[in-house]
Design a protein around this motif. Structure first.
Motif, PDB file in Angstrom:
ATOM      1  N   SER A 186       0.814  -1.203   0.000  1.00 42.18           N
ATOM      2  CA  SER A 186       0.000   0.000   0.000  1.00 42.18           C
ATOM      3  C   SER A 186       0.854   1.262   0.000  1.00 42.18           C
ATOM      4  O   SER A 186       0.536   2.241  -0.690  1.00 42.18           O
ATOM      5  CB  SER A 186      -0.922  -0.009   1.213  1.00 42.18           C
ATOM      6  N   LYS A 187       1.955   1.262   0.747  1.00 45.58           N
ATOM      7  CA  LYS A 187       2.824   2.444   0.796  1.00 45.58           C
ATOM      8  C   LYS A 187       3.610   2.621  -0.500  1.00 45.58           C
ATOM      9  O   LYS A 187       3.913   3.755  -0.892  1.00 45.58           O
ATOM     10  CB  LYS A 187       3.782   2.323   1.964  1.00 45.58           C
ATOM     11  N   LYS A 237       2.566   2.062  -3.565  1.00 49.49           N
ATOM     12  CA  LYS A 237       1.703   2.686  -4.572  1.00 49.49           C
ATOM     13  C   LYS A 237       0.857   3.826  -4.003  1.00 49.49           C
ATOM     14  O   LYS A 237       0.129   4.475  -4.773  1.00 49.49           O
ATOM     15  CB  LYS A 237       0.763   1.628  -5.146  1.00 49.49           C
ATOM     16  N   ASN A 238       0.917   4.045  -2.692  1.00 51.87           N
ATOM     17  CA  ASN A 238       0.115   5.088  -2.039  1.00 51.87           C
ATOM     18  C   ASN A 238      -1.377   4.868  -2.318  1.00 51.87           C
ATOM     19  O   ASN A 238      -2.110   5.766  -2.739  1.00 51.87           O
ATOM     20  CB  ASN A 238       0.533   6.478  -2.501  1.00 51.87           C
ATOM     21  N   ASP A 254      -6.026   5.491  -5.276  1.00 51.34           N
ATOM     22  CA  ASP A 254      -5.074   6.450  -4.737  1.00 51.34           C
ATOM     23  C   ASP A 254      -5.659   7.170  -3.532  1.00 51.34           C
ATOM     24  O   ASP A 254      -6.824   7.580  -3.525  1.00 51.34           O
ATOM     25  CB  ASP A 254      -4.684   7.459  -5.821  1.00 51.34           C
ATOM     26  N   GLU A 283      -4.836  10.100  -2.292  1.00 54.23           N
ATOM     27  CA  GLU A 283      -4.909  11.556  -2.407  1.00 54.23           C
ATOM     28  C   GLU A 283      -5.986  12.003  -3.377  1.00 54.23           C
ATOM     29  O   GLU A 283      -6.698  12.978  -3.109  1.00 54.23           O
ATOM     30  CB  GLU A 283      -3.551  12.111  -2.846  1.00 54.23           C
ATOM     31  N   GLN A 330       6.337   8.993   3.684  1.00 49.40           N
ATOM     32  CA  GLN A 330       6.447   9.771   2.463  1.00 49.40           C
ATOM     33  C   GLN A 330       6.205   8.855   1.272  1.00 49.40           C
ATOM     34  O   GLN A 330       6.381   7.638   1.365  1.00 49.40           O
ATOM     35  CB  GLN A 330       7.837  10.425   2.354  1.00 49.40           C
ATOM     36  N   PRO A 331       5.778   9.419   0.124  1.00 45.97           N
ATOM     37  CA  PRO A 331       5.627   8.594  -1.071  1.00 45.97           C
ATOM     38  C   PRO A 331       6.954   7.956  -1.460  1.00 45.97           C
ATOM     39  O   PRO A 331       8.036   8.509  -1.244  1.00 45.97           O
ATOM     40  CB  PRO A 331       5.136   9.581  -2.125  1.00 45.97           C
ATOM     41  N   TYR A 332       6.848   6.797  -2.055  1.00 50.67           N
ATOM     42  CA  TYR A 332       8.051   6.027  -2.368  1.00 50.67           C
ATOM     43  C   TYR A 332       8.300   6.055  -3.865  1.00 50.67           C
ATOM     44  O   TYR A 332       7.370   6.065  -4.678  1.00 50.67           O
ATOM     45  CB  TYR A 332       7.882   4.583  -1.906  1.00 50.67           C
TER      46      TYR A 332
END
Length: 418
Positions: free
Chosen positions: A75-76, A78-79, A87, A89, A132-134
């Motif tokens: 999950s982290k 691909k956010n 997504d 966001e 933070q996004p990866y």
């Protein structure tokens, strides 16, 4: 619990154990006092096949129970949400987001490479104190036009509705209103939305929902320029806490600006360019994607306030005959009296003027009365009475109240003479 042979090669210390899932607002539901059931290592991740802690809950009344489908590490990366894989966001599929931000998928798909990739990702995320996004998502450009038009601004709780009752489709459901499933007709089996794969949604390939959203974006209406080539003004809406200099700095890149007018009471502004080409270029580049100081503004073609005020004054000066039509069947307008009859309330004008004014009136004049006896008035003068009115000195009497015989003046004068 069934665990694949691949997951048995993992050390149990690498299995994921979490206290709360990573969910979007839609999957979490609108109930602030939600209760979840937690099971450690209750299921394998559908992406990396690693056992993780699953959560199960009901997002609201008359909704179906939901659970987490992938682990938090995937999950982290691909956010995305652990349940719907959209997504976090923008609320959009991964394929739409990656295409809008021009991101290429770097997650391996083979079993051995996935193990190595997952271990490296967990090590890098453990060093970061804040989430933070990866990968490429952290280096992506600001939101594009596609994301701003397709992003969902509010939760879509309709997505949590129960599944369709299979017994109702067969005509055999006997529960009626007590049935926890939906009594609706299923969608067309040939519809691509009826067959969705969770792996394709995670990797962003062959996603029917993403293809539908992208086709909707391509068919979205565009801002058409007015036929009048003299119009070079753009209307900017939702202008809140934005000054003139900020608008001027943003729109100056499209061409020379003649004036910028901000109307705080209406929360709008007018940007006027010197050339029509600059105005068309600015309207095309900023329509449905203008963001200044974190606020999304609307852009339309318009006129400056001065032109609107001048057109309003011209309408007032010229009257409303051009804008309004008379209703048929209404009586005609009563003509106004002449200038002479306006001030002649007591019949003091000459007989010719009175005759002309009475001729235009629809009412008949009263019958003429006999001339008064002036002898009574001459005798009354000797006794100190007031002189007769001016109207009675004329040759004719027009109203009955002007006749002294009608009010008993003759009898009173007779008694005085006696």
């Amino acid at each position: 619990m069934s665990i694949s042979l691949l997951s048995n090669t993992y050390n149990r210390q690498n299995w994921e154990d979490s206290e709360f899932p990573i969910l979007c607002q839609t999957c979490l539901g609108d109930n602030p006092y939600i209760r979840m059931m937690k099971e450690r290592y209750g299921q394998e991740c559908k992406i990396c096949n690693r056992p993780f802690t699953i959560f199960r809950w009901c997002p609201g009344a008359r909704m179906r129970f939901k659970k987490t489908e992938i682990c938090q590490t995937c999950s982290k990366v691909k956010n995305v949400c652990q349940t719907c894989l959209l997504d976090l966001e923008y609320g959009l599929p991964v394929q739409v987001r990656d295409e809008a931000l021009q991101i290429t998928d770097s997650v391996p798909k083979s079993h051995v490479n996935k193990e190595y990739f997952t271990q490296n990702v967990e090590g890098e995320m453990a060093l970061d104190q804040q989430p933070q996004p990866y990968g490429q998502l952290a280096k992506a450009q600001p939101p594009s036009d596609v994301l701003m038009k397709l992003a969902r601004s509010a939760p879509y709780y309709k997505r949590n509705q129960p599944h369709i009752c299979s017994f109702y489709v067969k005509g055999e459901c006997k529960r009626g209103e007590e049935c926890p499933y939906r009594h609706e007709k299923p969608s067309d089996p040939d519809d691509p939305l009826s067959t969705q794969n969770i792996r394709d949604r995670f990797y962003g390939i062959n996603d029917p929902v993403a293809e539908k959203l992208l086709s909707r974006y391509k068919e979205a209406p565009q801002l058409e320029a007015p036929e009048d080539k003299t119009v070079t003004t753009l209307y900017i809406g939702n202008v809140i806490d934005i000054d003139e200099q900020q608008l001027r700095d943003h729109f100056y890149q499209y061409g020379e600006i003649r004036s910028v007018t901000v109307v705080p009471k209406q929360s709008c502004a007018f940007v006027q360019f010197t050339q029509r080409d600059a105005a068309e270029r600015a309207a095309k580049e900023t329509f449905n994607k203008l963001v200044i100081d974190g606020k999304r503004l609307s852009v339309k073609w318009g006129k400056p306030p001065s032109a609107q005020a001048s057109s309003g004054r011209a309408g007032e000066a010229g009257g409303y005959e051009s804008n309004y039509e008379l209703v048929p069947g209404l009586p005609s307008v009563v003509p106004m009296p002449s200038s002479e009859s306006k001030t002649d309330f007591f019949g003091l004008s000459s007989s010719s003027n009175m005759a002309a004014s009475t001729a235009s009136n629809t009412f008949l004049p009263p019958p003429p009365m006999p001339p008064p006896d002036l002898g009574d008035y001459t005798s009354s003068l000797s006794y100190g009475h007031m002189p007769p009115p001016l109207s009675l000195r004329t040759s004719s009497i027009h109203y009955p109240s002007q006749d002294p015989s009608r009010v008993g003046s003759t009898a009173s004068h007779g008694k005085a003479n006696e």
